[in-house]
Write an enzyme that holds these catalytic residues in place. Structure first.
Site, mmCIF file in Angstrom:
data_model
loop_
_atom_site.group_PDB
_atom_site.id
_atom_site.type_symbol
_atom_site.label_atom_id
_atom_site.label_comp_id
_atom_site.label_asym_id
_atom_site.label_seq_id
_atom_site.Cartn_x
_atom_site.Cartn_y
_atom_site.Cartn_z
ATOM 1 N N SER A 93 19.350 -7.492 37.075
ATOM 2 C CA SER A 93 19.970 -6.955 38.292
ATOM 3 C C SER A 93 20.658 -5.610 38.113
ATOM 4 C CB SER A 93 20.971 -7.967 38.862
ATOM 5 O OG SER A 93 20.305 -9.061 39.454
ATOM 6 N N SER A 151 25.642 -8.678 43.731
ATOM 7 C CA SER A 151 24.319 -8.917 43.149
ATOM 8 C C SER A 151 23.468 -9.818 44.030
ATOM 9 C CB SER A 151 24.434 -9.502 41.736
ATOM 10 O OG SER A 151 23.331 -9.124 40.959
ATOM 11 N N GLU A 188 13.138 -9.762 43.436
ATOM 12 C CA GLU A 188 13.940 -10.910 43.033
ATOM 13 C C GLU A 188 13.379 -12.188 43.669
ATOM 14 O OE1 GLU A 188 16.108 -11.061 40.841
ATOM 15 O OE2 GLU A 188 17.503 -9.383 40.845
ATOM 16 N N LYS A 256 27.346 -2.301 36.904
ATOM 17 C CA LYS A 256 26.412 -3.240 37.529
ATOM 18 C C LYS A 256 25.864 -4.142 36.445
ATOM 19 C CE LYS A 256 24.228 -5.451 40.515
ATOM 20 N NZ LYS A 256 24.603 -6.628 39.691
ATOM 21 N N THR A 257 26.048 -5.429 36.658
ATOM 22 C CA THR A 257 25.615 -6.433 35.692
ATOM 23 C C THR A 257 24.191 -6.899 35.979
ATOM 24 O OG1 THR A 257 26.545 -8.167 37.085
ATOM 25 C CG2 THR A 257 27.963 -7.281 35.347
ATOM 26 N N GLY A 258 23.652 -7.651 35.035
ATOM 27 C CA GLY A 258 22.354 -8.293 35.213
ATOM 28 C C GLY A 258 22.282 -9.542 34.362
#
EC number: 3.5.2.6
Length: 313
Positions: A93, A151, A188, A256-258
């Site tokens: 993400s 997210s 996604e 921004k995480t994933g």
């Protein structure tokens, strides 16, 4: 958790040494040839010595049974910290930050009031914001907010422009920016189902960091759009336990995480603003050794701590 402020002075000294250029001449010992001998021409003679912080990253890889990729740059000094920075990892993400930047570039702030409608059939897993607005739809600005800050997967899918071939359109936009490394292939949640050896939906820590730097700190966006992207990143709700947890508390982080569906994949890309200092851009990507492994935020936080130690000394 080992935060930068509690690491020893020895670690700081090691980080400084890692940034000193290697001497051009080799060292001699009792078995070295006389000065009249020809210089060594073996491949090993030309190999760079490991950076001191490499041992810290390898220790984390052993401790967490993980593969780790790191790229960080102090934009004021140009000093870098690198570990597998040109290796491919699934981005998961983290792409949503870049996607929102491209939406801002395409529509400008004035065009983000455009409303997008969708049905309950469009909803996919992990859509905490879009699932509440099926009846009314959401504006492009609201979708970007949901995608970057929460997210939200459906929001990201709705932001893929069907007129521009969906993910491939985003891929093309990044190529125009100069990124010919990142591959955008799926939506996604399929893009998060990466397995080792697959190149779809992958990038490198270096490429992602360079993209983020261009959008947040560079001229890829106009000032108003750049400010909006920065606000979304700084108010992200999913990143408290990753890069934010590995830097001093008074540093401002926009990230921004994933997270992957398999192999315990956990990522974070960020711009970090130390007080009274130039921003640092950081990309940390990872996955673990077995398909059913769980992500571990501590790995990312510890890697961020190594980055800070190495750049701050």
């Amino acid at each position: 958790m080992h935060h930068p402020r509690v690491r020893t002075a020895v670690a700081g000294l090691v980080a400084v040494l890692s940034l000193v250029p290697l001497a051009a001449c080799g060292q001699s010992d009792s078995t070295a040839p006389p000065s009249s001998a020809k210089p060594a021409t073996s491949a090993s003679a030309s190999l760079p010595r490991p950076k001191p912080y490499t041992g810290d990253f390898k220790k984390l890889e052993r401790e967490f049974d993980a593969r780790l990729g790191v790229y960080a740059i102090d934009t004021g000094t140009g000093r870098e910290v690198t570990h597998n920075d040109r290796a491919r990892f699934a981005y998961h993400s983290t792409f949503k930050a870049l996607q929102a930047a491209v939406v801002l570039s395409t529509y400008s702030l004035d065009g983000l009031d455009k409303r997008v409608t969708y049905t309950r059939e469009d909803l996919v897993a992990h859509s905490p914001v879009t699932e509440k607005h099926v009846d009314t739809g959401m504006t492009l600005k609201e979708l970007c907010d949901a995608s970057v800050r929460y997210s939200d997967n459906t929001a990201a899918n709705l932001l893929f422009d069907p007129r521009a071939a969906g993910p491939k359109g985003l891929d093309a936009s990044l190529e125009k920016l100069g990124d010919d490394i990142t591959r955008m292939d799926r939506e996604e949640p399929e893009l998060s189902r990466w397995v080792p050896g697959e190149k779809r939906d992958t990038s490198t820590p270096r490429a992602l960091a360079e993209d983020l730097r261009a959008f947040v700190l560079g001229k890829a966006l106009r000032a108003p759009e750049r400010a909006q992207l920065t606000t979304w990143l700084r108010t992200n709700t999913t990143g408290d336990a990753v890069i934010r947890a590995g830097v001093p508390e008074n540093w401002v982080v926009g990230d921004k995480t994933g997270t992957g569906s398999y192999y315990g994949a956990r990522n974070d890309i960020a711009v970090v603003w130390p007080p009274d200092s130039a921003p640092i851009v950081i990309a940390i990507l990872s996955h673990r050794g077995t398909k059913d492994a769980e992500p571990d935020d501590e790995l990312i936080a510890e890697a961020a701590s190594v980055v800070v130690d190495s750049l701050s000394s």
